[in-house]
Design a protein around this motif. Sequence first.
Motif, PDB file in Angstrom:
ATOM      1  N   ASP A  54      37.983  41.633  40.629  1.00 14.90           N
ATOM      2  CA  ASP A  54      39.109  41.419  41.543  1.00 14.90           C
ATOM      3  C   ASP A  54      38.692  41.399  43.007  1.00 14.90           C
ATOM      4  O   ASP A  54      39.512  41.093  43.868  1.00 14.90           O
TER       5      ASP A  54
ATOM      6  N   THR B  35      45.832  49.103  36.571  1.00 18.03           N
ATOM      7  CA  THR B  35      46.591  48.204  35.690  1.00 18.03           C
ATOM      8  C   THR B  35      48.028  48.055  36.155  1.00 18.03           C
ATOM      9  O   THR B  35      48.562  46.932  36.204  1.00 18.03           O
TER      10      THR B  35
ATOM     11  N   GLN C 292      45.802  48.686  44.020  1.00 18.68           N
ATOM     12  CA  GLN C 292      44.743  48.231  43.120  1.00 18.68           C
ATOM     13  C   GLN C 292      43.387  48.758  43.562  1.00 18.68           C
ATOM     14  O   GLN C 292      42.580  49.220  42.747  1.00 18.68           O
TER      15      GLN C 292
ATOM     16  N   VAL D 186      43.629  43.989  29.238  1.00 18.18           N
ATOM     17  CA  VAL D 186      42.309  44.617  29.347  1.00 18.18           C
ATOM     18  C   VAL D 186      42.454  46.086  29.732  1.00 18.18           C
ATOM     19  O   VAL D 186      41.783  46.964  29.179  1.00 18.18           O
ATOM     20  N   GLY D 187      43.349  46.370  30.685  1.00 16.63           N
ATOM     21  CA  GLY D 187      43.551  47.747  31.114  1.00 16.63           C
ATOM     22  C   GLY D 187      44.080  48.630  30.000  1.00 16.63           C
ATOM     23  O   GLY D 187      43.601  49.756  29.803  1.00 16.63           O
TER      24      GLY D 187
ATOM     25  N   PHE E 232      46.143  38.159  38.332  1.00 17.56           N
ATOM     26  CA  PHE E 232      46.384  39.604  38.291  1.00 17.56           C
ATOM     27  C   PHE E 232      46.890  40.071  36.926  1.00 17.56           C
ATOM     28  O   PHE E 232      46.511  41.140  36.441  1.00 17.56           O
TER      29      PHE E 232
ATOM     30  N   ASN F   8      44.859  41.364  33.830  1.00 13.09           N
ATOM     31  CA  ASN F   8      44.322  42.732  33.792  1.00 13.09           C
ATOM     32  C   ASN F   8      45.133  43.658  32.888  1.00 13.09           C
ATOM     33  O   ASN F   8      44.622  44.705  32.480  1.00 13.09           O
TER      34      ASN F   8
ATOM     35  N   SER G  39      48.139  45.921  39.158  1.00 12.93           N
ATOM     36  CA  SER G  39      47.894  44.516  38.819  1.00 12.93           C
ATOM     37  C   SER G  39      49.172  43.826  38.368  1.00 12.93           C
ATOM     38  O   SER G  39      49.434  42.671  38.734  1.00 12.93           O
TER      39      SER G  39
ATOM     40  N   SER H 131      30.189  40.044  37.596  1.00 16.83           N
ATOM     41  CA  SER H 131      31.574  40.147  38.045  1.00 16.83           C
ATOM     42  C   SER H 131      31.751  39.580  39.449  1.00 16.83           C
ATOM     43  O   SER H 131      32.760  38.928  39.747  1.00 16.83           O
TER      44      SER H 131
ATOM     45  N   MET I  41      36.367  44.547  35.264  1.00 15.35           N
ATOM     46  CA  MET I  41      37.719  44.141  35.645  1.00 15.35           C
ATOM     47  C   MET I  41      37.987  44.458  37.111  1.00 15.35           C
ATOM     48  O   MET I  41      38.527  43.622  37.847  1.00 15.35           O
ATOM     49  N   THR I  42      37.606  45.641  37.557  1.00 12.19           N
ATOM     50  CA  THR I  42      37.897  46.021  38.938  1.00 12.19           C
ATOM     51  C   THR I  42      36.997  45.306  39.930  1.00 12.19           C
ATOM     52  O   THR I  42      37.441  44.937  41.026  1.00 12.19           O
TER      53      THR I  42
END
Length: 498
Positions: free
Chosen positions: A56, A117, A139, A208-209, A202, A205, A120, A177, A52-53
Amino acid sequence: MTEHRAPGRPDERKGDDPTADPRAGARDPSPEPGQDPRRWKALSVALTAGFMTLLDVSIVNVALPSIRSALDASAAQLQWVVSGYALTFGLVLVASGRLGDARGRRAMFGVGIGVFTVASVVAGLAPAAGWLVAARLVQGVGGGILNPQISGLVQQLFRGAERGRAFGRLGTTIGISTAVGPVLGGVILSVAGTQEGWRWVFLVNLPVGLLTFLLARHFIDPVEEPEPARDLDPVGAVLLGAGVVGLLWPLVSDSWQGVDAVLLTAGVLAIAGFWWWERRMARRGRAPMVRLSLFSQPGYAAGALLGLVYFSGFTGIFFVLTLFFQNGLGYTPLQAGLGLTPFAVGSAATATIGGRLVGRHGRRVVVGGLILVSAGLVLTELAIRARHGTSTGWWLAAPLLLAGLGSGFVISPNVTLTLENVPVGQAGTAGGVLQTGQRLGTAAGIALVGALYFRGLAATGDAALAASHGLRAALASSAVALVIGIVDLARRARRGSV
């Protein structure tokens, strides 16, 4: 030439680091492989958050035109939406890795997820460009806190051949990713619409977070007996932070100015001061942020340097091709993302395999991967220069697939080889240093490749020629990384372990 041996248990590697804190081994809660069935689930949770990170970093690129239209953002603000994330991400990597080693990786992992999170959500709801830039900076802090804990957890939870497989999954995560970001960004914009779709880049997230935060509490065990606060080296943290900002700021800046030269000089001086301070701390018997003996561990310095150089070309590939597809060929964001898919597919296919092979073949896996990457980039550049118009994306599929196959043999095996002799008690710090080098390489590569692309486009008006210039810079980085890999391979051969 002897077979490369996977890293042993800490008690089999006594003497690896004579300056290591003796409490580090006592604090290691790692179970023997096979005794904790949750370790693979814990890894899956960590990799989901890491994906996820890292996503981005690139997913926002295809949304920039929509952001500019919706928020009336200036060119400088758009630059900071992209580069501000990289700046703060790299700023906190080493310090957060050190805190994870000292205070517990689960705790720092949770802090990183929470910060990322919340930021985001703020980014997705931003009413103005200034809010979005500020949210992206926060972020980046969250991503920088979280990511060193992942490599630290791999060192903590896995031993022997299992560690190579775990790093293989980490390499798959990094490769996919980075490459799939433009594709997912294009899909989101296609579904949600170009006017407001950028917000969902954004907002996705949030679920998921929340999920990874809850699962981490369940599957990742806390570490007891934290180090006292006096051992956390705040002076070292400030010096290193100043150095990273000084080095990164000029690279992520949209234009070179006098202040950039001042910051770069200050950054170099701060890094020198950090090195002196850490040596001083070690001589006094205190716990420095980074034990400089880390760089004397077999393979660590070479692997960290190789990662820095490789990432300067690796991420530049996606940057220049995304620009070329959209600006040169008139592709939509989704089409531009799909044009990069072959690289992602190839990287995913070989990253896990590379993690399994590295225990037997060592640095040879990385060298072979770099040869494939270089060959793929040469063919990609030739295909672009052939000027096939809108069909160029199809002509690039096979060369990008070849480069992706090679990349999968580079990233995760290099991480495994770089960290294999690092004591578990320093795993987070070592991972933070390694990733800081990768962030510096990423920023430098994008700055160089972007400058060559835009300069070539302004001079000739030919997007294909401009993209060719950028790809040559990426190819040069891969060639330098190949030389570093060959030199380290020769050193390992002399030691009897390749």
